[in-house]
Design an enzyme around this catalytic site. Structure first.
Site, mmCIF file in Angstrom:
data_model
loop_
_atom_site.group_PDB
_atom_site.id
_atom_site.type_symbol
_atom_site.label_atom_id
_atom_site.label_comp_id
_atom_site.label_asym_id
_atom_site.label_seq_id
_atom_site.Cartn_x
_atom_site.Cartn_y
_atom_site.Cartn_z
ATOM 1 N N LYS A 251 1.941 -3.870 6.585
ATOM 2 C CA LYS A 251 2.356 -3.809 5.174
ATOM 3 C C LYS A 251 3.876 -3.659 5.081
ATOM 4 O O LYS A 251 4.533 -4.312 4.266
ATOM 5 C CB LYS A 251 1.654 -2.653 4.451
ATOM 6 C CG LYS A 251 0.145 -2.819 4.311
ATOM 7 C CD LYS A 251 -0.211 -4.021 3.441
ATOM 8 C CE LYS A 251 -1.708 -4.247 3.322
ATOM 9 N NZ LYS A 251 -2.050 -5.560 2.742
ATOM 10 N N SER B 289 0.828 -1.209 0.000
ATOM 11 C CA SER B 289 0.000 0.000 0.000
ATOM 12 C C SER B 289 0.855 1.248 0.000
ATOM 13 O O SER B 289 1.960 1.271 0.554
ATOM 14 C CB SER B 289 -0.864 -0.019 1.265
ATOM 15 O OG SER B 289 -1.422 1.245 1.516
ATOM 16 N N TYR C 116 -2.004 -1.266 10.993
ATOM 17 C CA TYR C 116 -2.299 -1.747 9.641
ATOM 18 C C TYR C 116 -1.131 -1.441 8.700
ATOM 19 O O TYR C 116 -0.616 -2.314 7.999
ATOM 20 C CB TYR C 116 -3.589 -1.092 9.112
ATOM 21 C CG TYR C 116 -3.686 -1.125 7.606
ATOM 22 C CD1 TYR C 116 -4.043 -2.291 6.945
ATOM 23 C CD2 TYR C 116 -3.377 0.008 6.846
ATOM 24 C CE1 TYR C 116 -4.087 -2.337 5.559
ATOM 25 C CE2 TYR C 116 -3.417 -0.024 5.473
ATOM 26 C CZ TYR C 116 -3.776 -1.198 4.825
ATOM 27 O OH TYR C 116 -3.804 -1.232 3.468
HETATM 28 N N1 UFG Z 1 -12.249 11.467 3.398
HETATM 29 C C1 UFG Z 1 -13.235 12.376 3.720
HETATM 30 N N2 UFG Z 1 -14.406 11.917 4.223
HETATM 31 C C2 UFG Z 1 -14.653 10.597 4.432
HETATM 32 C C3 UFG Z 1 -13.636 9.663 4.102
HETATM 33 C C4 UFG Z 1 -12.445 10.143 3.596
HETATM 34 O O1 UFG Z 1 -13.062 13.586 3.563
HETATM 35 O O2 UFG Z 1 -15.744 10.240 4.904
HETATM 36 C C5 UFG Z 1 -10.999 11.958 2.816
HETATM 37 C C6 UFG Z 1 -9.784 11.639 3.651
HETATM 38 O O3 UFG Z 1 -9.553 12.637 4.612
HETATM 39 C C7 UFG Z 1 -8.710 11.561 2.581
HETATM 40 C C8 UFG Z 1 -9.442 11.060 1.342
HETATM 41 O O4 UFG Z 1 -10.818 11.303 1.595
HETATM 42 O O5 UFG Z 1 -8.238 12.831 2.317
HETATM 43 C C9 UFG Z 1 -9.253 9.588 1.082
HETATM 44 O O6 UFG Z 1 -9.561 8.871 2.264
HETATM 45 P P1 UFG Z 1 -9.713 7.291 2.258
HETATM 46 O O7 UFG Z 1 -10.052 6.885 3.678
HETATM 47 O O8 UFG Z 1 -10.618 6.843 1.183
HETATM 48 O O9 UFG Z 1 -8.274 6.818 1.851
HETATM 49 P P2 UFG Z 1 -6.890 7.036 2.597
HETATM 50 O O10 UFG Z 1 -6.028 7.762 1.625
HETATM 51 O O11 UFG Z 1 -7.004 7.590 3.943
HETATM 52 O O12 UFG Z 1 -6.535 5.519 2.824
HETATM 53 C C10 UFG Z 1 -5.904 4.803 1.881
HETATM 54 C C11 UFG Z 1 -6.192 3.308 2.001
HETATM 55 C C12 UFG Z 1 -5.577 2.727 3.211
HETATM 56 C C13 UFG Z 1 -4.186 3.223 3.400
HETATM 57 C C14 UFG Z 1 -4.172 4.721 3.405
HETATM 58 C C15 UFG Z 1 -2.866 5.368 3.690
HETATM 59 O O13 UFG Z 1 -7.575 3.068 2.038
HETATM 60 O O14 UFG Z 1 -5.557 1.328 3.065
HETATM 61 O O15 UFG Z 1 -4.602 5.105 2.119
HETATM 62 O O16 UFG Z 1 -2.147 5.639 2.524
HETATM 63 F F1 UFG Z 1 -3.668 2.802 4.571
#
Ligand code: UFG
Length: 342
Positions: A156, A127, A152
């Protein structure tokens, strides 16, 4: 000529099911194992409906070494793709042991069986989380990993290291780690897609569930980041494109073309997209108004991360193809399919 068979652990899951389809379409046979702890048997039905043929599926927990040994005894394959893992960042903070146990034991069992049975090729689901808050963007595979900010993410990093060590130590073992950025979307048939349980953690499932009226309002976590519109930047990769990256990596392995015994590839689009941009594209292409509000930052979120994909483009001959708009259409089509909406 006999087809190459690929064992897919976690093949009933979101990325695993799309990869199973892509592999069979590319001429491989697959054997899927999954304990269905965070997926549904229906995903296998979806895979079979898309392909118009049965696929081998066994209900096996990769943490159960004896059960896993049985799979290796029953089936001939040279390549394993190991998807099976827990993936909720927040939950991993509350229940770290659950994550270390499941994600690392299952991974080590797979590697041990491959070593015992002389099966050469393993493809590991890593990831972009391993990059943390990178000093330079976009990140290349050489960009130093940052200390993990969640158990988590740590699983990885540790699994990558275990794989690297094992490939160095065991003459017959070859490994590829694919570092996924943010997988979104669904198969164009809308027969398989992401099936989050409970309240989604990730942005896209929250968006589609809000559009479907299951959630009242989407929370945008922070608009005061040092980014063009103040919201976080991510590299959203279509899940079908991501599945095809696995096919390209499997081909490289089965053709004996690896330059090193252990290789790493970023799998993304190379294009940063903000949360607000994603919302407005979703609204535009699906003709839906999404209720959303700006709330406080979510702890642990990095402001921006996106991929330099040159290595995968050049070495794997793979490139993300589907447009963001098409991906967002597919995500909404899938949500409507599972909610039985027209
Ligand atoms: N976000 C919102 N509202 C929500 C959910 C997410 O504004 O309800 C924003 C988050 O703040 C972020 C973006 O949308 O800026 C993406 O968030 P996600 O949770 O979809 O994805 P992440 O980038 O946080 O997570 C992903 C993977 C994980 C990994 C993580 C860290 O899903 O497995 O990247 O790189 F660990």
């Amino acid at each position: 000529m006999n087809k190459e068979t690929v064992l897919i652990s976690g093949g009933a899951g979101y990325i695993g099911s799309h990869t199973a389809v892509a592999l069979v379409e590319a001429g491989f046979d697959v054997v899927i194992i999954d304990n269905l702890s965070n997926s549904e048997r229906g995903a296998i039905d979806g895979v079979e409906r898309i392909l118009g043929q049965k696929v081998a599926f066994e209900l096996v927990d990769t943490c159960d070494k004896d059960a896993l040994r049985g799979v290796f005894e029953r089936h001939q394959f040279n390549t394993v793709i190991h998807f099976a893992a827990y993936k909720a960042v927040g939950e991993s903070m509350d229940e770290p042991l659950k994550y270390y146990q499941n994600n690392l034991v299952s991974f080590m069992n797979i590697v041990e069986m491959m070593h015992d049975f002389n099966r050469p090729n393993i493809l590991f689901s890593s990831s972009a989380t391993v990059y943390g808050e990178a000093d330079t963007l976009p990140v290349t595979e050489q960009t130093p990993r940052q200390p993990a900010t969640s158990p988590y993410g740590n699983t990885k990093q540790i699994a990558e290291d275990i794989l690297h060590d094992c490939c160095r130590a065991y003459a017959g073992l070859y490994g590829i780690a694919l570092r996924y950025f943010n997988p979104i979307g669904a198969h164009p048939s809308a027969l398989i897609g992401e099936l989050p349980r409970g309240v989604p953690n990730n942005l896209l499932p929250f968006v589609t569930q809000t559009a479907a009226g299951i959630r009242e309002c989407l929370s945008v976590f922070g608009d005061d980041y040092d980014t063009p519109d103040g919201t976080c930047l991510r590299d959203y990769i279509d899940v079908v494109d991501l599945a095809k990256a696995h096919v390209a990596a499997v081909r490289r392995m089965t053709a004996g073309k690896m330059a090193e015994k252990y290789e790493i590839f970023n799998v993304g689009t190379g294009r940063p997209v903000s949360v607000l941009e994603l919302i407005s594209r979703f609204e535009a292409v699906n003709d839906i108004k999404l209720p959303y509000k700006i709330v406080a930052r979510r702890p642990g979120d990095v402001p921006a991360v996106w991929a330099d994909t040159s290595l995968a483009n050049e070495v794997l001959g793979w490139k993300a193809e589907r447009s963001l708009d098409d991906t967002l259409r597919s995500a909404w089509a899938w949500e409507k399919h599972i909610r039985h909406m027209s």
